[in-house]
Design a protein around this motif. Structure first.
Motif, PDB file in Angstrom:
ATOM      1  N   ASP A  14       0.815  -1.211   0.000  1.00 23.99           N
ATOM      2  CA  ASP A  14       0.000   0.000   0.000  1.00 23.99           C
ATOM      3  C   ASP A  14       0.853   1.267   0.000  1.00 23.99           C
ATOM      4  O   ASP A  14       0.330   2.372  -0.153  1.00 23.99           O
ATOM      5  CB  ASP A  14      -0.940   0.014   1.216  1.00 23.99           C
ATOM      6  N   THR A  15       2.167   1.114   0.203  1.00 19.19           N
ATOM      7  CA  THR A  15       3.069   2.266   0.125  1.00 19.19           C
ATOM      8  C   THR A  15       3.491   2.478  -1.334  1.00 19.19           C
ATOM      9  O   THR A  15       3.180   1.677  -2.214  1.00 19.19           O
ATOM     10  CB  THR A  15       4.342   2.012   0.958  1.00 19.19           C
ATOM     11  N   ASP A  16       4.217   3.569  -1.581  1.00 19.05           N
ATOM     12  CA  ASP A  16       4.912   3.734  -2.860  1.00 19.05           C
ATOM     13  C   ASP A  16       6.215   2.941  -2.753  1.00 19.05           C
ATOM     14  O   ASP A  16       7.252   3.463  -2.369  1.00 19.05           O
ATOM     15  CB  ASP A  16       5.194   5.212  -3.137  1.00 19.05           C
ATOM     16  N   TRP A  17       6.124   1.651  -3.074  1.00 30.56           N
ATOM     17  CA  TRP A  17       7.271   0.768  -2.865  1.00 30.56           C
ATOM     18  C   TRP A  17       8.032   0.547  -4.163  1.00 30.56           C
ATOM     19  O   TRP A  17       7.462   0.515  -5.246  1.00 30.56           O
ATOM     20  CB  TRP A  17       6.836  -0.577  -2.280  1.00 30.56           C
ATOM     21  N   VAL A  18       9.343   0.404  -4.025  1.00 41.59           N
ATOM     22  CA  VAL A  18      10.209   0.116  -5.170  1.00 41.59           C
ATOM     23  C   VAL A  18      11.293  -0.863  -4.718  1.00 41.59           C
ATOM     24  O   VAL A  18      11.893  -0.697  -3.650  1.00 41.59           O
ATOM     25  CB  VAL A  18      10.875   1.375  -5.745  1.00 41.59           C
ATOM     26  N   SER A  19      11.546  -1.862  -5.546  1.00 40.02           N
ATOM     27  CA  SER A  19      12.586  -2.851  -5.272  1.00 40.02           C
ATOM     28  C   SER A  19      13.692  -2.723  -6.309  1.00 40.02           C
ATOM     29  O   SER A  19      13.426  -2.623  -7.510  1.00 40.02           O
ATOM     30  CB  SER A  19      11.987  -4.263  -5.314  1.00 40.02           C
ATOM     31  N   THR A  20      14.922  -2.715  -5.838  1.00 41.88           N
ATOM     32  CA  THR A  20      16.064  -2.707  -6.742  1.00 41.88           C
ATOM     33  C   THR A  20      17.133  -3.619  -6.175  1.00 41.88           C
ATOM     34  O   THR A  20      16.935  -4.273  -5.145  1.00 41.88           O
ATOM     35  CB  THR A  20      16.597  -1.268  -6.943  1.00 41.88           C
ATOM     36  N   VAL A  21      18.276  -3.690  -6.830  1.00 42.40           N
ATOM     37  CA  VAL A  21      19.339  -4.579  -6.384  1.00 42.40           C
ATOM     38  C   VAL A  21      20.689  -3.914  -6.617  1.00 42.40           C
ATOM     39  O   VAL A  21      20.890  -3.201  -7.610  1.00 42.40           O
ATOM     40  CB  VAL A  21      19.263  -5.944  -7.110  1.00 42.40           C
ATOM     41  N   HIS A  22      21.582  -4.102  -5.671  1.00 46.16           N
ATOM     42  CA  HIS A  22      22.962  -3.651  -5.811  1.00 46.16           C
ATOM     43  C   HIS A  22      23.784  -4.800  -6.380  1.00 46.16           C
ATOM     44  O   HIS A  22      23.643  -5.941  -5.940  1.00 46.16           O
ATOM     45  CB  HIS A  22      23.512  -3.250  -4.443  1.00 46.16           C
ATOM     46  N   PRO A  23      24.614  -4.546  -7.393  1.00 45.41           N
ATOM     47  CA  PRO A  23      25.402  -5.640  -7.966  1.00 45.41           C
ATOM     48  C   PRO A  23      26.405  -6.194  -6.954  1.00 45.41           C
ATOM     49  O   PRO A  23      27.240  -5.448  -6.433  1.00 45.41           O
ATOM     50  CB  PRO A  23      26.108  -4.985  -9.161  1.00 45.41           C
ATOM     51  N   THR A  24      26.297  -7.482  -6.668  1.00 43.74           N
ATOM     52  CA  THR A  24      27.168  -8.139  -5.701  1.00 43.74           C
ATOM     53  C   THR A  24      27.883  -9.317  -6.351  1.00 43.74           C
ATOM     54  O   THR A  24      27.497  -9.785  -7.431  1.00 43.74           O
ATOM     55  CB  THR A  24      26.359  -8.667  -4.500  1.00 43.74           C
ATOM     56  N   ARG A  25      28.890  -9.803  -5.684  1.00 44.39           N
ATOM     57  CA  ARG A  25      29.627 -10.952  -6.213  1.00 44.39           C
ATOM     58  C   ARG A  25      28.770 -12.215  -6.252  1.00 44.39           C
ATOM     59  O   ARG A  25      28.909 -13.033  -7.152  1.00 44.39           O
ATOM     60  CB  ARG A  25      30.896 -11.170  -5.386  1.00 44.39           C
ATOM     61  N   SER A  26      27.876 -12.372  -5.285  1.00 41.38           N
ATOM     62  CA  SER A  26      27.014 -13.561  -5.289  1.00 41.38           C
ATOM     63  C   SER A  26      26.065 -13.537  -6.483  1.00 41.38           C
ATOM     64  O   SER A  26      25.831 -14.570  -7.126  1.00 41.38           O
ATOM     65  CB  SER A  26      26.226 -13.659  -3.982  1.00 41.38           C
ATOM     66  N   LEU A  27      25.524 -12.359  -6.800  1.00 38.24           N
ATOM     67  CA  LEU A  27      24.633 -12.255  -7.956  1.00 38.24           C
ATOM     68  C   LEU A  27      25.410 -12.423  -9.255  1.00 38.24           C
ATOM     69  O   LEU A  27      24.906 -13.014 -10.218  1.00 38.24           O
ATOM     70  CB  LEU A  27      23.913 -10.905  -7.928  1.00 38.24           C
ATOM     71  N   ALA A  28      26.635 -11.924  -9.306  1.00 33.86           N
ATOM     72  CA  ALA A  28      27.469 -12.119 -10.488  1.00 33.86           C
ATOM     73  C   ALA A  28      27.751 -13.600 -10.695  1.00 33.86           C
ATOM     74  O   ALA A  28      27.701 -14.108 -11.830  1.00 33.86           O
ATOM     75  CB  ALA A  28      28.780 -11.347 -10.334  1.00 33.86           C
ATOM     76  N   GLN A  29      28.030 -14.293  -9.613  1.00 31.82           N
ATOM     77  CA  GLN A  29      28.292 -15.731  -9.714  1.00 31.82           C
ATOM     78  C   GLN A  29      27.049 -16.476 -10.185  1.00 31.82           C
ATOM     79  O   GLN A  29      27.131 -17.368 -11.035  1.00 31.82           O
ATOM     80  CB  GLN A  29      28.751 -16.265  -8.357  1.00 31.82           C
ATOM     81  N   GLN A  30      25.891 -16.111  -9.646  1.00 28.63           N
ATOM     82  CA  GLN A  30      24.650 -16.750 -10.071  1.00 28.63           C
ATOM     83  C   GLN A  30      24.385 -16.507 -11.547  1.00 28.63           C
ATOM     84  O   GLN A  30      23.865 -17.380 -12.255  1.00 28.63           O
ATOM     85  CB  GLN A  30      23.489 -16.214  -9.240  1.00 28.63           C
ATOM     86  N   ALA A  31      24.762 -15.328 -12.034  1.00 31.92           N
ATOM     87  CA  ALA A  31      24.558 -14.987 -13.441  1.00 31.92           C
ATOM     88  C   ALA A  31      25.625 -15.587 -14.344  1.00 31.92           C
ATOM     89  O   ALA A  31      25.507 -15.491 -15.575  1.00 31.92           O
ATOM     90  CB  ALA A  31      24.544 -13.468 -13.605  1.00 31.92           C
ATOM     91  N   GLY A  32      26.682 -16.176 -13.766  1.00 31.45           N
ATOM     92  CA  GLY A  32      27.758 -16.733 -14.568  1.00 31.45           C
ATOM     93  C   GLY A  32      28.632 -15.674 -15.193  1.00 31.45           C
ATOM     94  O   GLY A  32      29.140 -15.849 -16.305  1.00 31.45           O
ATOM     95  N   MET A  33      28.839 -14.569 -14.474  1.00 29.01           N
ATOM     96  CA  MET A  33      29.579 -13.434 -15.018  1.00 29.01           C
ATOM     97  C   MET A  33      30.678 -13.013 -14.057  1.00 29.01           C
ATOM     98  O   MET A  33      30.570 -13.213 -12.834  1.00 29.01           O
ATOM     99  CB  MET A  33      28.619 -12.247 -15.266  1.00 29.01           C
TER     100      MET A  33
END
Length: 393
Positions: free
Chosen positions: A148-167
């Motif tokens: 019900d708020t003005d909500w927004v989700s984003t992500v900071h690039p991390t090493r774990s996400l890079a590994q998951q992406a294979g990059m």
């Protein structure tokens, strides 16, 4: 600090959340997203907002849920004693179904910003599906207050996400900022064409043909629905950064759909999902891998077997799959369908759409041998829209 981090914070605060002086803003910061959290806090201070900060840790959540399992396990260890995948025989915790403190935080907030970027993308993999379901159901009221708020989700690039992406990490940073730091007004204008088609339509049909996998031929009603031009801003009823999709809330789904883009559901890799719909409901399903995780989602509640969303990816700045739904569902040449909760922004005033404690997206690559029809007219073929160069009638 990389200047792109500050630019990310400014896009999040100004374009996406439209924060104004005096707004009460709740910011949830993941373990490895500290740098972006700092930049966001600075931007919010400059704009005169009031800030409450939460620690959004998947590892902390795992500890709590595993502790809850141990608390109801007669052995006190939370282990699977029967080998059936559950934490222990009948050892499913009971959670407070109205956590007043959490709910009050979001009821008092004007804006909620979630900054993802944990240290382990599968931190909760050993929490039983029954426990995750029970926790999700118990927090439905908190989730509704947050939305019900003005909500927004984003992500900071991390090493774990890079590994998951294979990059490589530096490569992944470039990928994220290419997706986030865009001319959002120009993309919003482009996507408005797809929104206009869906708003005027009554039925969508999606067809794909594959030699090495099941075909898709599925129809759904969209009559009376309003499509969302998801241009990464609450001004467009859009709540993800990056974004770049147009979505609506379908119903009366019939046919069979195949989703060939790998995804992670409840910390489990799921691949090659097949759903069969009759009278709007999933009546049969399969997955090449992760079928138990898919079954757990579909068994969450009655609404989990119905579609809550049809989305069309239109962000061509996202040029590869990364096993992150925040990016993958926005990629050009894809469509996605979500079982579970429908978004209110797509519904007429006073009408309740599909209700569920879950909302799980599944994605299909439609770049080849595919078409999307609205009321019998082809509006996209092989990933190309009818207003784009190269469209084949």
């Amino acid at each position: 600090m990389d200047e792109r981090v500050r630019e990310h914070a400014e896009v999040l605060v100004d374009w996406s959340a439209r924060v104004e002086a005096g707004d009460d803003v709740v910011v949830s910061v993941a373990e490895a997203a500290h740098e972006l959290g700092v930049a966001v806090a600075e931007a919010l201070g400059e704009r005169g907002a009031t800030v409450t900060t939460l620690y959004g840790s998947d590892e902390l959540s795992r500890a709590y849920l595993k502790g809850a399992e141990a608390g109801v396990d007669g052995n006190g260890d939370g282990d699977d004693d029967n080998g059936d995948g559950a934490a222990a025989d009948n050892a499913v915790p009971t959670f407070d179904d109205d956590p007043a403190v959490d709910r009050a935080i979001f009821e008092a907030a004007d804006v909620y910003l979630r900054i993802g970027g944990g240290r382990n993308t599968t931190a909760t993999a050993d929490v039983s599906s029954e426990t995750r379901q029970a926790y999700a159901k118990a927090r439905k009221g908190v989730r509704e207050a947050r939305m019900d708020t003005d909500w927004v989700s984003t992500v900071h690039p991390t090493r774990s996400l890079a590994q998951q992406a294979g990059m490589a990490y530096e490569e992944y940073q470039d990928f994220v900022y290419d997706a986030v730091l865009r001319d959002w007004e120009a993309l919003a204008d482009e996507m408005a064409q797809m929104k206009a088609v869906l708003d005027a339509g009554e039925e969508v049909r999606i067809v794909t043909e594959r030699d090495d996998a099941p075909d898709t031929d599925v129809t759904m009603s969209i009559a009376g629905r309003t499509a969302v031009n998801s241009a990464a801003s609450v001004a467009y009823d859009s709540h993800n950064l990056p974004s770049g999709e147009v979505f609506t809330a379908p119903y009366d789904t019939e046919g069979e759909a195949f989703f060939d883009v790998p995804m992670t559901i409840d910390a489990t890799r799921v691949r090659d999902v097949r759903l069969v719909f009759e009278a709007g409901e999933v009546v049969d399903f399969s997955a090449e891998t992760g079928e138990e995780a898919l079954a757990s989602v579909l068994d969450t509640d009655a609404g989990a077997r119905r579609l809550g969303e049809l989305g069309i990816g239109m962000n061509r700045g996202i040029d590869r799959f990364t096993d992150s739904i925040l990016f993958d569902e926005k990629m050009g040449d894809t469509v996605h369908m979500a079982v579970g909760r429908a978004y209110d922004a797509c519904l007429p005033d006073g009408e309740s759409g599909n209700d569920s404690a879950v909302h799980v997206d599944m994605i299909s690559d439609v770049s080849e041998r595919s078409r999307m029809e609205v009321d019998g007219e082809v509006v996209q073929r092989n990933g190309t829209f009818r207003w784009e160069a190269g469209f084949e009638e």
